[in-house]
Motif scaffolding. Structure first.
Motif, mmCIF file in Angstrom:
data_model
loop_
_atom_site.group_PDB
_atom_site.id
_atom_site.type_symbol
_atom_site.label_atom_id
_atom_site.label_comp_id
_atom_site.label_asym_id
_atom_site.label_seq_id
_atom_site.Cartn_x
_atom_site.Cartn_y
_atom_site.Cartn_z
ATOM 1 N N ILE A 144 23.269 -43.406 56.001
ATOM 2 C CA ILE A 144 24.225 -42.498 56.704
ATOM 3 C C ILE A 144 25.409 -41.960 55.535
ATOM 4 C CG2 ILE A 144 26.014 -42.345 58.577
ATOM 5 C CD1 ILE A 144 24.099 -43.951 60.409
ATOM 6 N N SER A 145 25.726 -43.078 55.031
ATOM 7 C CA SER A 145 26.867 -42.705 54.088
ATOM 8 C C SER A 145 26.432 -41.776 53.075
ATOM 9 C CB SER A 145 27.225 -44.312 53.206
ATOM 10 O OG SER A 145 27.680 -45.087 54.115
ATOM 11 N N LEU A 146 25.019 -41.698 52.456
ATOM 12 C CA LEU A 146 24.613 -40.939 51.437
ATOM 13 C C LEU A 146 24.620 -39.351 52.033
ATOM 14 C CD1 LEU A 146 23.110 -39.883 48.931
ATOM 15 C CD2 LEU A 146 21.106 -40.496 50.300
ATOM 16 N N ILE A 147 24.272 -39.142 53.144
ATOM 17 C CA ILE A 147 24.076 -37.886 53.835
ATOM 18 C C ILE A 147 25.649 -37.532 53.968
ATOM 19 C CG2 ILE A 147 23.531 -36.518 55.575
ATOM 20 C CD1 ILE A 147 21.343 -37.672 53.895
ATOM 21 N N ILE A 148 26.701 -38.458 54.545
ATOM 22 C CA ILE A 148 28.067 -37.667 54.692
ATOM 23 C C ILE A 148 28.556 -37.365 53.268
ATOM 24 C CG2 ILE A 148 30.293 -38.686 55.120
ATOM 25 C CD1 ILE A 148 28.934 -40.268 57.560
ATOM 26 N N SER A 149 28.247 -38.326 52.208
ATOM 27 C CA SER A 149 28.693 -38.195 50.680
ATOM 28 C C SER A 149 28.160 -37.031 50.170
ATOM 29 C CB SER A 149 28.616 -39.571 50.011
ATOM 30 O OG SER A 149 29.085 -40.544 50.322
ATOM 31 N N LEU A 150 26.991 -36.612 50.518
ATOM 32 C CA LEU A 150 26.336 -35.194 49.906
ATOM 33 C C LEU A 150 27.172 -33.876 50.555
ATOM 34 C CD1 LEU A 150 22.706 -35.964 49.906
ATOM 35 C CD2 LEU A 150 24.253 -35.705 47.823
ATOM 36 N N ILE A 151 27.534 -34.145 51.783
ATOM 37 C CA ILE A 151 28.283 -32.944 52.329
ATOM 38 C C ILE A 151 29.616 -32.883 51.925
ATOM 39 C CG2 ILE A 151 29.106 -32.012 54.507
ATOM 40 C CD1 ILE A 151 26.590 -33.245 55.938
ATOM 41 N N VAL A 152 30.288 -34.124 51.750
ATOM 42 C CA VAL A 152 31.701 -34.216 51.246
ATOM 43 C C VAL A 152 31.714 -33.798 49.737
ATOM 44 C CG1 VAL A 152 33.543 -35.784 50.630
ATOM 45 C CG2 VAL A 152 32.473 -35.998 52.786
ATOM 46 N N LEU A 153 30.741 -34.348 48.852
ATOM 47 C CA LEU A 153 30.915 -33.950 47.573
ATOM 48 C C LEU A 153 30.594 -32.291 47.349
ATOM 49 C CD1 LEU A 153 30.836 -34.629 44.385
ATOM 50 C CD2 LEU A 153 28.413 -35.070 44.713
ATOM 51 N N GLN A 154 29.705 -31.604 48.072
ATOM 52 C CA GLN A 154 29.546 -30.289 48.058
ATOM 53 C C GLN A 154 30.943 -29.629 48.606
ATOM 54 O OE1 GLN A 154 29.259 -27.994 50.876
ATOM 55 N NE2 GLN A 154 29.252 -26.472 49.361
ATOM 56 N N GLN A 155 31.458 -29.988 49.632
ATOM 57 C CA GLN A 155 32.711 -29.446 49.937
ATOM 58 C C GLN A 155 33.841 -29.725 48.642
ATOM 59 O OE1 GLN A 155 33.716 -27.626 53.423
ATOM 60 N NE2 GLN A 155 31.451 -27.238 52.446
ATOM 61 N N LEU A 156 33.805 -30.758 48.078
ATOM 62 C CA LEU A 156 35.039 -30.944 47.027
ATOM 63 C C LEU A 156 34.694 -30.041 45.966
ATOM 64 C CD1 LEU A 156 35.310 -34.867 47.315
ATOM 65 C CD2 LEU A 156 37.028 -33.055 48.047
ATOM 66 N N THR A 157 33.507 -29.967 45.596
ATOM 67 C CA THR A 157 33.117 -29.290 43.993
ATOM 68 C C THR A 157 33.302 -27.800 44.446
ATOM 69 O OG1 THR A 157 30.795 -29.264 44.786
ATOM 70 C CG2 THR A 157 31.492 -31.156 43.390
ATOM 71 N N TRP A 158 32.987 -27.361 45.563
ATOM 72 C CA TRP A 158 33.154 -25.948 45.818
ATOM 73 C C TRP A 158 34.606 -25.347 45.892
ATOM 74 C CZ3 TRP A 158 28.248 -26.489 45.429
ATOM 75 C CH2 TRP A 158 27.446 -25.512 45.449
ATOM 76 N N GLN A 159 35.506 -26.496 46.780
ATOM 77 C CA GLN A 159 37.015 -26.258 46.602
ATOM 78 C C GLN A 159 37.517 -26.278 45.233
ATOM 79 O OE1 GLN A 159 38.525 -29.258 49.399
ATOM 80 N NE2 GLN A 159 37.468 -28.285 50.940
ATOM 81 N N ARG A 160 37.107 -27.090 44.401
ATOM 82 C CA ARG A 160 37.616 -27.340 43.009
ATOM 83 C C ARG A 160 36.842 -26.380 42.061
ATOM 84 N NH1 ARG A 160 38.059 -34.081 43.042
ATOM 85 N NH2 ARG A 160 39.410 -34.197 44.904
ATOM 86 N N GLU A 161 35.889 -25.536 42.410
ATOM 87 C CA GLU A 161 35.308 -24.703 41.763
ATOM 88 C C GLU A 161 34.633 -25.587 40.555
ATOM 89 O OE1 GLU A 161 34.617 -21.422 41.785
ATOM 90 O OE2 GLU A 161 35.984 -21.040 43.737
ATOM 91 N N GLN A 162 33.756 -26.719 40.945
ATOM 92 C CA GLN A 162 33.220 -27.403 39.836
ATOM 93 C C GLN A 162 31.846 -27.573 40.303
ATOM 94 O OE1 GLN A 162 35.782 -30.874 39.531
ATOM 95 N NE2 GLN A 162 37.481 -29.873 38.192
ATOM 96 N N HIS A 163 31.123 -26.288 40.617
ATOM 97 C CA HIS A 163 29.891 -26.590 41.354
ATOM 98 C C HIS A 163 29.028 -27.172 40.517
ATOM 99 C CE1 HIS A 163 32.015 -22.538 42.121
ATOM 100 N NE2 HIS A 163 31.629 -22.915 43.246
ATOM 101 N N GLY A 164 29.018 -27.571 39.307
ATOM 102 C CA GLY A 164 28.040 -28.098 38.454
ATOM 103 C C GLY A 164 27.944 -29.617 38.749
ATOM 104 N N VAL A 165 28.961 -30.119 39.175
ATOM 105 C CA VAL A 165 29.434 -31.634 39.361
ATOM 106 C C VAL A 165 28.361 -32.096 40.516
ATOM 107 C CG1 VAL A 165 30.672 -33.707 40.280
ATOM 108 C CG2 VAL A 165 31.681 -31.710 38.845
ATOM 109 N N LEU A 166 27.729 -31.268 41.375
ATOM 110 C CA LEU A 166 26.933 -31.722 42.454
ATOM 111 C C LEU A 166 25.639 -31.614 41.857
ATOM 112 C CD1 LEU A 166 26.242 -32.201 45.438
ATOM 113 C CD2 LEU A 166 25.920 -29.678 45.601
ATOM 114 N N LEU A 167 25.266 -30.826 40.993
ATOM 115 C CA LEU A 167 23.993 -30.803 40.366
ATOM 116 C C LEU A 167 23.928 -32.150 39.249
ATOM 117 C CD1 LEU A 167 23.097 -27.026 39.439
ATOM 118 C CD2 LEU A 167 22.303 -28.481 41.182
ATOM 119 N N PHE A 168 25.008 -32.366 38.603
ATOM 120 C CA PHE A 168 24.988 -33.334 37.712
ATOM 121 C C PHE A 168 24.877 -34.694 38.395
ATOM 122 C CE2 PHE A 168 27.895 -36.765 36.200
ATOM 123 C CZ PHE A 168 27.220 -37.199 34.954
#
Length: 297
Positions: A144-168
């Motif tokens: 459950i923590s993983l799925i929540i973290s993936l969604i939060v990480l996607q939102q953070l990287t999009w807000q900060r314009e650091q999209h490649g961090v998610l792929l990394f």
């Protein structure tokens, strides 16, 4: 073209070529399992990369100074679907009758040794669900923590314009799976006679864990320098942390499966097993990385 989109396209081309080569009848006959793994990899990557590229589509919300991403919900939906499928696989092992059906299915495909006593006991038992223990709860919380973290990480990287961090983050963990497998095949049991965790996962070697994590960290660091704004030492530290945590996530899921007497959590991904089998290396590292990225980013 943005570097992350170039990476996604290049990755799909490489995986598509690998799958095409393995689909040659002679190779497919000699390496049937590798072919199935490549096919499952292609399907998973195709879904992820398609959602990622569409999520990157922008529209101007305030003239030319601010851009929105109206389709980023598609990537969130992808993570939610993974969460739903993984939750179903966990729940199926908690339910005795569903677990018996899965065992029969795995046996029919030659993926599970014959366990008639377990299947008979499960079918005739008056108890519908197993009694949950600490390992069941730990895996459930981690997932459950993983799925929540993936969604939060996607939102953070999009807000900060650091999209490649998610792929990394995603591919640093996946590199570790491949590197461990290759290093284990080449060096396994040559330096250490004892396995990494023989009672939990007999096929894992200490050599594969040590050298695989190092190789994965180096490859992921190069990827991080390309896709992220991080300094090289941050990429290396993050990549190595994701690699090592991936080993523990894999062992956690292996212990969970061994406790329930199954080889795989499903048959959805031929060659891999279930969705949970494919993302087990993300269970620990991604939540920790997301928390640090949120606090320190």
């Amino acid at each position: 073209m943005a570097s992350d989109i170039v990476f996604v396209i290049a990755l799909m081309i490489i995986v598509s070529l690998a799958w095409s080569v393995l689909a040659v009848p002679r190779l497919r006959k000699r390496l049937p399992k590798i072919y199935l793994i490549a096919r499952s990899w292609w399907l998973m990557l195709a879904a992820l990369c398609t959602c990622y590229v569409i999520a990157k589509i922008t529209n101007d919300t305030q003239g030319s100074h601010s851009q929105g991403y109206p389709y980023q919900w598609l990537l969130i939906l992808f993570f939610i679907l993974i969460g739903l499928r993984g939750s179903y696989e966990i729940k199926r092992l908690w339910c005795l009758r569903s677990k018996t059906v899965l065992i029969h299915k795995l046996q029919a495909q030659g993926l599970q040794p014959s366990t008639p006593l377990l299947a008979k006991t499960s079918l005739n038992s008056t108890q519908h669900y197993t009694r949950l223990n600490s390992l069941d709860l730990l895996l459930g919380i981690a997932f459950i923590s993983l799925i929540i973290s993936l969604i939060v990480l996607q939102q953070l990287t999009w807000q900060r314009e650091q999209h490649g961090v998610l792929l990394f983050v995603l591919f640093a963990s996946q590199f570790n799976d491949i590197a461990q497998y290759l290093c284990g095949r080449l060096l396994g049991r040559k330096l250490f006679k004892r396995g990494l965790a023989p009672t939990i996962s007999p096929n894992k070697s200490i050599e594969g864990a040590i050298f695989g994590s190092l190789v994965a960290a180096i490859l992921a660091t190069v990827l991080g320098l390309w896709l992220t704004p991080f300094d090289w030492w941050v990429c290396l530290l993050a990549a190595y942390g994701l690699a090592v945590s991936g080993i523990f996530g894999d062992l956690l899921e292996s212990a969970f499966k061994r406790q329930h007497g199954v080889k795989d959590t499903g048959t959805m991904l031929a060659g891999h097993g279930g969705v949970l089998d494919r993302i087990d290396s993300l269970l620990i590292g991604v939540p920790v990385f997301t928390l640090l990225y949120w606090l320190l980013g």
